[in-house]
Design an enzyme around this catalytic site. Structure first.
Site, PDB file in Angstrom:
ATOM      1  CB  CYS A   1      -1.539   6.836   2.462  1.00 63.37           C
ATOM      2  SG  CYS A   1      -2.422   5.604   3.379  1.00 63.37           S
TER       3      CYS A   1
ATOM      4  CD  GLU B   1      -2.991  -1.160   1.219  1.00 58.41           C
ATOM      5  OE1 GLU B   1      -3.414  -0.109   0.728  1.00 58.41           O
ATOM      6  OE2 GLU B   1      -3.666  -2.171   1.401  1.00 58.41           O
TER       7      GLU B   1
END
Ligand SMILES: Cc1cc2nc3c(=O)[nH]c(=O)nc-3n(C[C@H](O)[C@H](O)[C@H](O)COP(=O)(O)OP(=O)(O)OC[C@H]3O[C@@H](n4cnc5c(N)ncnc54)[C@H](O)[C@@H]3O)c2cc1C
Length: 1016
Positions: free
Chosen positions: A807, A773
């Site tokens: 993020c 990720e």
């Protein structure tokens, strides 16, 4: 208060109810068939209500249209939305709507149509709002008073999102009080007040009365910052109150949503104490809240203890739908009653309590319900409450006949009168429309449904009692039990985050912080093969808000310890892989129990080790628990072999199997949740884990050791090796015995891991798999018709929550068309209101960034942004340490570095787009595809976003951070990741290899009979 005190168990209750019913019947007769204007079909407003009541679909669309209306500044936008909202409505549409739809198609008619619609909505607004200017409001008030009613005036407005807006709002109240003072001289006192200039209404009540919402006086009310929020509201309220005292006026503090309840009560008590001699201060209390009984008792006791009489406006509560939805979304206990009769019964119970304390408490009964009104009258009579100790209040424009009959019979009626421009007051209008068209609204039942008097006046306590009837509830239970549980485990539910509106939760957090502080400075060993392992070398983990403060000393793994950890994991692997899936899942559930029991303390560690605010830290721990609970259930589902299509004589099964040793490299920004998610997914699928926490959050990572040790996880399955990234991360990734690498972090590092994992080393038996990720350059589109009351706070929390270090954070906002200037101005005002300081102190909305390196990198991006475009806004940051000022960059184009590169800090680039399509193109024009958002009220545009806003997680009309396990499986594609979705149904598959077993079960042509009968 017990039911017994209400006298239901003795004859008194029966007698009282009979008297209430008789009084209610008398009041109903007094209405003499008259209808409120709202329900008169020969009036425009009445017709709209009539259509809404008869057609649920139309009602929903109308409410949404009224909601978007203020944002439709051009005729074209108006007719376009009209078509979007009503164009495809099935069934017979009301005549004028059909006409409007026809007109909307002709371009020449658009301006005319716009005028008609504006006129109609303004008419609707005028029903509930007494005037859009001070002059009109004063005129209306003169009329209202000449009709014999008192008033309480409230200023409508947009949601307050910044301190500038709060200041402006307070300014409006100051002007209002001044104008009221000017107008008051023309108003003779109401009935019984006498003729003199100093005369008071009814002999005791000031003519000037205002109502006010605390949330409009401070934009940064946060339940976790209870004392600070109370004080900030008071700072703006005090001067107004003093002005009001000089004008000899009264004030009522409105009650808003549950989150603000404690703060409103705090403000009330503080103000009452500071001005003990001035008693014309009251507070609204909502009977629909389960807490209100205790709150009223507490307020009455407080009043007696301090010798300070109190005023209570008792209402049922206007935010019922919102409270239910909010509690359900967060997994909190629903704070309101869920049966209407319970609220009605509570209203009577509370009215009685206040009326019985008439020596110190004044009751204003705010209701249009004849049963509730009759109950107040009879309870007052029973408690011998003097007439100057209670009054009735109704909303302007809601129930004229009720007001009239109250005036005839009681005399003391006050109208709650909102004033201000109708367009920004639309939220109020929508609430009133919702209230009047709700199925159980008394006004609807009485004036539209024609419900008979017996039902309207029925004792609500009786209905509550009936619902409690053991036979009825046994039947309900039986129905619930009839559905067999689908698995042994209850269905997955998200762990609720801490609810800081509750004092006990705030106290627990404070205590946890104090406990953690006492544990600072300890040394944390590695954990390999089920044992602690100390090393000579240790590294300090420090508090980003004060880098000189050491949170703890952490032993550092070198290659030798990394080798030991991999060896331990390798030797535990076979046994662990062959352990039954349910057993593996059970370890996760035990670890979840461990985290749950320590959730406040675990959050407190995050506050100190990485600078997460209380709510952010609490949400991180909740997410960690969710991963454990969710993946345990997922493994139960995936753990047994699955039968595939199999012809007679053949059996085909598919099954999943663990891959081997998994290295987990975790980030610092969700130090417990992401670590726990990756680790638990690897473990539950049968892999053995070597876990390297971020060097910035190794102590939080160490808590996973405690959780799994407490769960008695076998030795070697989970190994904890904090260490320098350069020293061991690459070594672990390259190691030939590693089969899987789970990583969350920056795109640069992620891509390097993918590259390295692709090359095969000597002695390697498996192709390495990377579960990755990575970063994002996430955009939110603000459409021209967006609701800025929602969009501004939505962007703010997405861009600057936890200093923009997620993020999923928003780093670009793309604004469509003419709304740009208003949006940017409100956004800058809101950003200016965010105070920066240590996360430990809940007064601060933002804290430090992770470390000095992060700070320097972010500051250099701000410099770049200032060259590429310009700094539109920069907030203030405390000197030194790791603080970065909140920064908003303007004039940014898609090719600019700050529009393309991940900054990971509180920096937001604002871009323009002429059309929604252009905004979508700009949003998609980066290497990333992680999260994205749209604020729009155009169904067409929302559909276009669903289709073509290419991101892993798209959020419509809400903030874009805070994905929940199970509800919003999280992860992106393009250079944001490999398409894995943490917290989703496919995630565990990445940690396993699929196998298929085919068996010929025929022996010399003989096939078991059952297999012939039931081929798959
Ligand atoms: C002068 C005045 C001031 C007000 N100030 C405030 C204020 O400060 N804060 C505020 O929140 N409201 C305020 N209100 C609004 C008030 O809370 C009610 O929404 C409104 O008066 C309708 O209640 P009723 O008794 O007139 O009607 P009713 O039709 O008898 O009651 C409707 C109310 O019942 C409750 N209810 C509906 N469905 C359910 C259910 N399924 N389960 C449980 N309860 C249910 C809701 O509270 C709903 O508003 C004020 C009202 C007045 C008249």
């Amino acid at each position: 208060m017990s039911e017994r005190r209400q006298g239901r168990d003795d004859g008194e209750g029966q007698g009282l109810n009979a008297r209430i019913v008789a009084t209610g019947a008398d009041l109903l007769r007094g209405l003499a068939g008259e209808k409120p204007s709202l329900f008169q079909r020969d009036r425009w407003v009445g017709r709209i209500m009539d259509w809404s009541l008869g057609n649920a679909e139309f009602r929903t669309r109308l409410l949404r249209f009224v909601d978007v209306f203020p944002a439709l500044s051009t005729s074209r936008a108006l007719s376009h939305h009209l078509k979007e909202y009503f164009g495809d409505m099935g069934g017979p549409a009301p005549g004028p709507l059909r006409w409007a739809m026809g007109a909307a198609s002709g371009p020449l008619a658009a301006p005319f149509l716009a005028k008609v619609i504006r006129y109609s909505i303004e008419k609707l607004g005028q029903q509930f709002i007494i005037g859009d200017t001070s002059e009109r409001a004063m005129k209306s008030l003169s009329r209202i008073r000449s009709e014999g009613c008192a008033f309480s005036l409230d200023i409508l407005g947009e949601a307050v999102v910044s301190e500038d807006e709060a200041e402006a709002y307070a300014g409006q109240y100051a002007v209002l009080i001044r104008d009221l003072r000017g107008a008051e001289g023309k108003w003779p006192a109401l009935a019984g007040g006498g003729e003199s200039r100093d005369a008071l209404d009814w002999g005791y009540a000031p003519a000037i009365s205002i109502s006010l919402k605390p949330s409009s006086l401070h934009s940064q009310i946060r339940p976790q910052n209870f004392e600070g929020s109370v004080e900030a509201v008071l700072r703006r309220l005090r001067p107004l109150y003093e002005q009001l005292i000089e004008a000899r006026g009264a004030m009522c503090i409105d009650m808003e949503s549950y989150a603000y309840k404690g703060i409103s009560l705090g403000v009330y008590k503080a103000l009452r104490k500071e001005y003990p001699g001035y008693r014309d201060l009251s507070i609204a209390m909502q009977a629909y809240l389960r807490d209100t009984g205790a709150d009223v008792e507490d307020l009455l006791a407080w009043s007696e203890k301090h010798g300070l009489p109190v005023g209570i406006r008792l209402v049922k509560g206007a935010y019922w739908d919102y409270e239910v939805v909010r509690a359900r979304q967060n997994g909190w206990v629903i704070p309101v009653y869920t049966e209407k009769a319970e609220t009605d019964a509570a209203f009577e119970r509370l009215a009685r309590l206040v009326l019985e304390h008439h020596d110190t408490a004044y009751l204003a009964a705010g209701t249009h319900n004849i049963r509730s009104i009759a109950a107040v009258l009879e309870l007052a009579a029973q408690a011998h409450t003097p007439s100057d100790r209670y009054e009735f209040q109704v909303l302007y424009g809601m129930a004229e006949p009720v007001r009239r009959v109250l005036l005839d019979r009681v005399g003391r009626v006050r109208l709650y009168c909102p004033c201000g421009p109708i367009v920004p007051g639309m939220a109020y209008l929508v609430r009133r429309l919702l209230e009047n068209t709700a199925n159980q609204s008394f006004l609807r039942l009485m004036f539209s449904e024609g419900t008979d008097a017996g039902d309207l006046l029925r004792d609500p306590a009786e209905a509550v009692e009936k619902a409690r009837d053991p036979q009825a509830s046994t039947a309900r239970k039986a129905r619930a039990l009839a559905a067999p549980p689908s698995s042994d485990l209850p269905p997955f539910e998200n762990q609720p985050p801490a609810d800081f509106t509750r004092e006990e939760e705030r106290d627990r957090f404070r205590e946890a912080l104090a406990r953690v502080r006492q544990k600072l400075g300890r040394t944390y060993p590695l954990f390999i093969n089920g044992e602690d392992r100390a090393t000579e070398e240790t590294e300090a983990s420090t508090n980003p808000a004060d880098p000189s403060e050491v949170i703890g000393w952490v032993c550092q793994a070198r290659r030798i310890e990394a080798d030991e950890a991999i060896a331990a994991a390798s030797s535990a692997f076979e046994r662990w892989r062959n352990t039954d899936a349910s057993t593996r899942a059970s370890y996760l559930l035990k670890a979840a129990g461990h985290l749950r029991a320590r959730r406040f303390e675990l959050a407190a560690w995050q506050v100190l080790e990485i600078g997460k605010q209380w709510d952010q830290a609490s949400a991180d721990v909740a997410e960690a628990i969710d991963f454990l609970e969710y993946y345990a259930r997922e493994m139960e589902r995936l753990g047994s072999p699955r039968l595939l299509p199999s012809p007679p004589g053949e059996r085909n099964y598919s099954l999943y199997e663990a891959r081997g040793v998994a290295v987990v490299i975790a980030p610092w920004n969700f130090p417990l949740a992401i670590s726990c998610g990756m680790v638990s997914a690897a473990i539950v699928t049968g892999n053995c884990v070597v876990y390297k926490p971020s060097p910035l959050t190794p102590i939080i990572g160490r808590h996973l050791v405690e959780a799994f040790s407490d769960a008695l996880l076998p030795a070697g399955v989970f190994n904890y090796v904090p260490g320098r990234t350069g020293e061991i991360a690459e070594y672990l990734i390259d190691h030939e015995a590693v089969s899987t690498i789970a990583f969350t972090g920056s795109t640069d590092v992620g891509l390097r891991i993918i590259e390295k994992a692709a090359s095969t080393r000597q002695g390697q038996f498996q192709v390495k798999r990377v579960i990755c990720e990575m970063g994002g350059k996430n955009a939110i589109i603000i459409d021209e018709d967006a609701d800025l009351d929602e969009a501004v706070p939505g962007v703010l929390v997405s861009a600057f929550g936890f200093q923009g270090q997620k993020c999923s954070s928003c780093s670009r906002v793309i604004v469509v068309g003419a709304i740009y200037d208003v949006f940017v101005e409100r956004l800058m005002g809101a950003a200016k209101s965010l105070a920066l300081g240590p996360a430990e102190d809940p007064a601060f909305a933002l804290g430090p960034v992770a470390d000095d390196r992060a700070r320097s990198r972010i500051l250099s991006y701000i410099e770049v942004g200032d060259k590429e475009g310009r700094v539109l806004f920069q907030g203030e940051a405390p000197e030194g340490r790791n603080y970065v000022p909140v920064t908003i960059l303007g004039d940014i184009e898609i090719g600019h570095r700050v529009a393309q590169e991940e900054i990971f800090g509180p920096v937001l680039a604002v871009m323009r787009a002429a059309t929604f399509e252009e905004a979508l193109d700009k949003a998609n024009a980066t290497r990333f595809a992680l999260t994205g958002g749209v604020f729009s009220r155009s169904p067409d545009h929302l559909e276009a976003a669903r289709r073509s806003f290419r991101v892993g997680n798209l959020y419509l009309n809400r903030h874009i951070t805070g994905a929940l396990v199970g509800r919003q499986p999280f992860g992106g594609f393009k250079l944001s990741g490999l398409g894995t979705k943490a917290g989703g149904a496919e995630y565990l598959l990445h940690f396993m290899d699929p196998r298929v077993v085919t068996e010929n079960i025929a022996r010399k042509g003989f096939v078991p009979e059952a297999d012939l009968e039931d081929p798959c």
